[in-house]
Write an enzyme that holds these catalytic residues in place. Sequence first.
Site, PDB file in Angstrom:
ATOM      1  N   LEU A  72       0.846  -1.200   0.000  1.00  0.00           N
ATOM      2  CA  LEU A  72       0.000   0.000   0.000  1.00  0.00           C
ATOM      3  C   LEU A  72       0.875   1.241   0.000  1.00  0.00           C
ATOM      4  O   LEU A  72       1.618   1.491   0.945  1.00  0.00           O
ATOM      5  CB  LEU A  72      -0.909   0.000   1.228  1.00  0.00           C
ATOM      6  CG  LEU A  72      -1.821   1.226   1.372  1.00  0.00           C
ATOM      7  CD1 LEU A  72      -2.917   1.201   0.323  1.00  0.00           C
ATOM      8  CD2 LEU A  72      -2.420   1.287   2.772  1.00  0.00           C
ATOM      9  N   HIS A  88       5.599   2.962  12.127  1.00  0.00           N
ATOM     10  CA  HIS A  88       6.213   4.146  11.532  1.00  0.00           C
ATOM     11  C   HIS A  88       5.184   5.267  11.472  1.00  0.00           C
ATOM     12  O   HIS A  88       3.998   5.036  11.223  1.00  0.00           O
ATOM     13  CB  HIS A  88       6.711   3.800  10.127  1.00  0.00           C
ATOM     14  CG  HIS A  88       7.553   4.855   9.496  1.00  0.00           C
ATOM     15  ND1 HIS A  88       7.021   5.996   8.930  1.00  0.00           N
ATOM     16  CD2 HIS A  88       8.903   4.938   9.318  1.00  0.00           C
ATOM     17  CE1 HIS A  88       8.000   6.731   8.427  1.00  0.00           C
ATOM     18  NE2 HIS A  88       9.148   6.119   8.662  1.00  0.00           N
TER      19      HIS A  88
END
Length: 342
Positions: free
Chosen positions: A125, A228
């Site tokens: 993605l 992240h």
Amino acid sequence: MMVVRPIQAEDYTALRELARKTGPGFTSLQDNDTQVAAKLEAGLAAFSASPPLAEALYLFVMEETETNEVVGICGIESAVGLSEPWYNYRVGTLVHASRELKVYNQINTLTITNDHTGYSELCTLFLSPDARHSKNGSLLSKSRFMFLAEFPQRFNEHLIAEMRGYSDENGISPFWEGLGRHFFSLDFTEADRHSSMNKVFIAELMPKNTIYTNLLPKEAQEAIGKTHEATTPARRLLENEGMRYTGYVDIFDGGPTLEARIHDIRAVQESQYVKAHIADLPSEGELYLISTTEFSNFRCCMSPITRVSKNLVTVSPDVASALNINEGSTIRIVPLSSGRRF
């Protein structure tokens, strides 16, 4: 209007350009000619193979219909770990206790596993930074649920999604620095690049014994299961759809793995078939995911709709054009946002 569709051979240049933007830690699409070419080839094979491949990579791109610009990519692996081992760490707990000394310590551990072998995986993605607005990220990610709902026989009943783990502003992963580097003697980006092409070296170099996390540097311990910063919105989106962190993390950056049964995912469970009536609509209103029922010509976009009856909804001419549908075509719909109901 944005539409998500299967990747085509003509998308190589756009795919290569997206790969230049992903950055360190994005294993599934790296700035590498060989990997990008292999990714495209695998995506094309998945949609052309008959019978279906056991390990098919269904790869989709997001395209702006007015300019034909490709601005994003997403994918679904039908099964992982069948031809190459699939590794992650399972986070566990060991208790060290002594009644005589009145000592009771709970210690977190990492154990290497192949527990997700055969599971289907949401992967690859990535949305171009310039297109990160107007809920485009939600469309790109959730369009895969519409494909899963339409073709469940091509997938395992269990689904995972590996989230990109934490790294600092310089792209350095504290989890890798505190653990992986000791066994691989490679920079994080170099090891990550190798893993995307060939996982055999992982089995050769990775420690086989249980790891006590209290022996790792504090920064590495804190990175276990941490996402992240750029991936946090994607994690929240998947969690809102019903996917959950169950204690498995990536062996390189410590990023969390989310899991769910496909049938339990909100967009899959609540989507329904309706017929399309094509007419002008107000530009504002609750957004719906709208997808077609075709395989190789699968399309998905988002737009307001108007319900005419239980089995008939009005869609705009722009939607009909983006989806390549006609008056009376069968489509699948579900509200874009979780927490909404028909």
